[in-house]
Write an enzyme that holds these catalytic residues in place. Structure first.
Site, mmCIF file in Angstrom:
data_model
loop_
_atom_site.group_PDB
_atom_site.id
_atom_site.type_symbol
_atom_site.label_atom_id
_atom_site.label_comp_id
_atom_site.label_asym_id
_atom_site.label_seq_id
_atom_site.Cartn_x
_atom_site.Cartn_y
_atom_site.Cartn_z
ATOM 1 N N ASP A 144 8.641 0.968 2.423
ATOM 2 C CA ASP A 144 7.402 1.406 2.229
ATOM 3 C C ASP A 144 6.607 0.224 1.803
ATOM 4 O O ASP A 144 6.986 -0.692 1.208
ATOM 5 C CB ASP A 144 7.127 2.592 1.224
ATOM 6 C CG ASP A 144 5.677 2.762 1.093
ATOM 7 O OD1 ASP A 144 5.022 3.320 2.130
ATOM 8 O OD2 ASP A 144 5.300 2.854 -0.143
ATOM 9 N N ASP B 184 2.801 0.056 0.430
ATOM 10 C CA ASP B 184 1.789 0.291 -0.900
ATOM 11 C C ASP B 184 2.791 1.037 -1.778
ATOM 12 O O ASP B 184 3.373 2.239 -1.663
ATOM 13 C CB ASP B 184 0.741 1.200 -0.398
ATOM 14 C CG ASP B 184 0.053 0.278 0.449
ATOM 15 O OD1 ASP B 184 -0.920 -0.375 0.341
ATOM 16 O OD2 ASP B 184 -0.048 0.666 1.788
#
Length: 266
Positions: free
Chosen positions: A8, A10
């Site tokens: 991922d 953020d």
């Protein structure tokens, strides 16, 4: 043992200054040098995600729009794509009009909203995304979209999410990427579906994959992966289902995972 890592962006790959640190960058490069496929898996649009992927030197397919679009960085060929069902998109638009909710949609990798407001400005500032205002939003809803997004207070989104699921039916997937972002995609537009697709694409077993994330929208890929990793800054529910909890995004948590499980440095 591990041949594919999906990370991922953020609050996972990037720190709170929205940077990939030199230490994490080096770990990514070392993993790639060992023949491991390193990819990104994000709710961001491709246009936003590919900028970060290119900065880190990746040249593989990346997972965007929560898994609704998997696209090559090298030639920008689309490998996997799931659009929201048309009837669901229309129903969601009508619901948001009735409730006066801020709704965003994505057409041809461009972000559209009905009006410019602080929610839109804050969102695009966070993601570094350009936006377009279209008051006649109904004509956009008729076009294929990989994702629609509602921005509001976290408690209110938690309250309306079950309503939206009931109205839109089983054809959609509803999740949160951040407490105030409610995202709606095709039911096969999840990071878990995309990870399974990429594992097949690269000819590796799911047991040979690692998934790293921090939010609930990551849970499908953590559950699908051979090793599901939650960041120290992840929400408690994700830590509960993770196989391993690493350091935070401000402590090079991704590097720690690569060192421990791929480079065997620890």
């Amino acid at each position: 043992m591990y041949k594919l890592i999906a990370i991922d962006i953020d609050d996972t790959l990037i720190n709170d200054n929205r940077e990939v640190t030199p230490a994490t960058q080096q770990a990514l490069e070392q993993a790639v040098a060992q023949g491991v496929v390193v990819t990104l898996a994000t709710g961001r649009a491709y246009a936003s995600a590919q900028a970060i992927a290119r900065q880190t030197g990746l040249n593989v397919p990346i997972i965007t729009y929560q898994g609704a679009l998997v696209k090559n960085l090298l030639d920008e060929k689309v490998l996997y794509e799931r659009y929201m069902p048309q009837d669901a998109a229309h129903k969601l638009f009508e619901y948001c009009i009735q409730k006066n909710l801020h709704l965003q949609t994505y057409i041809d990798d461009k972000l559209y909203a009905r009006e410019e407001n602080q929610k839109l400005i804050d969102y695009t500032t966070l993601n570094g995304t350009a936006y377009y205002v279209e008051p006649d939003f109904s004509k956009l809803v008729a076009q294929p979209t990989p994702k629609m997004l509602i921005i509001d207070e976290p408690d209110y989104l938690d309250q309306i999410a079950p309503e939206i699921r009931e109205i839109l039916g089983d054809g959609v997937h509803v999740t949160k990427s951040k407490p105030n972002f409610l995202e709606i995609m095709h039911h096969e537009g999840t990071k878990g579906h995309a990870l399974k697709f990429l594992a097949g694409h690269f000819g590796c077993d799911l047991s040979q994959t690692i998934a790293i994330g921090d939010s609930w929208n990551d849970h499908e890929m953590l559950e699908a992966a051979g090793l599901g990793v939650a960041m120290a800054n992840a929400i408690p529910a994700l830590k509960d289902i993770a196989d391993y909890v690493t350091l935070s995004n401000n402590e090079d948590g991704v590097k720690h995972v690569i060192d421990k499980f791929v480079l065997n440095a620890e």
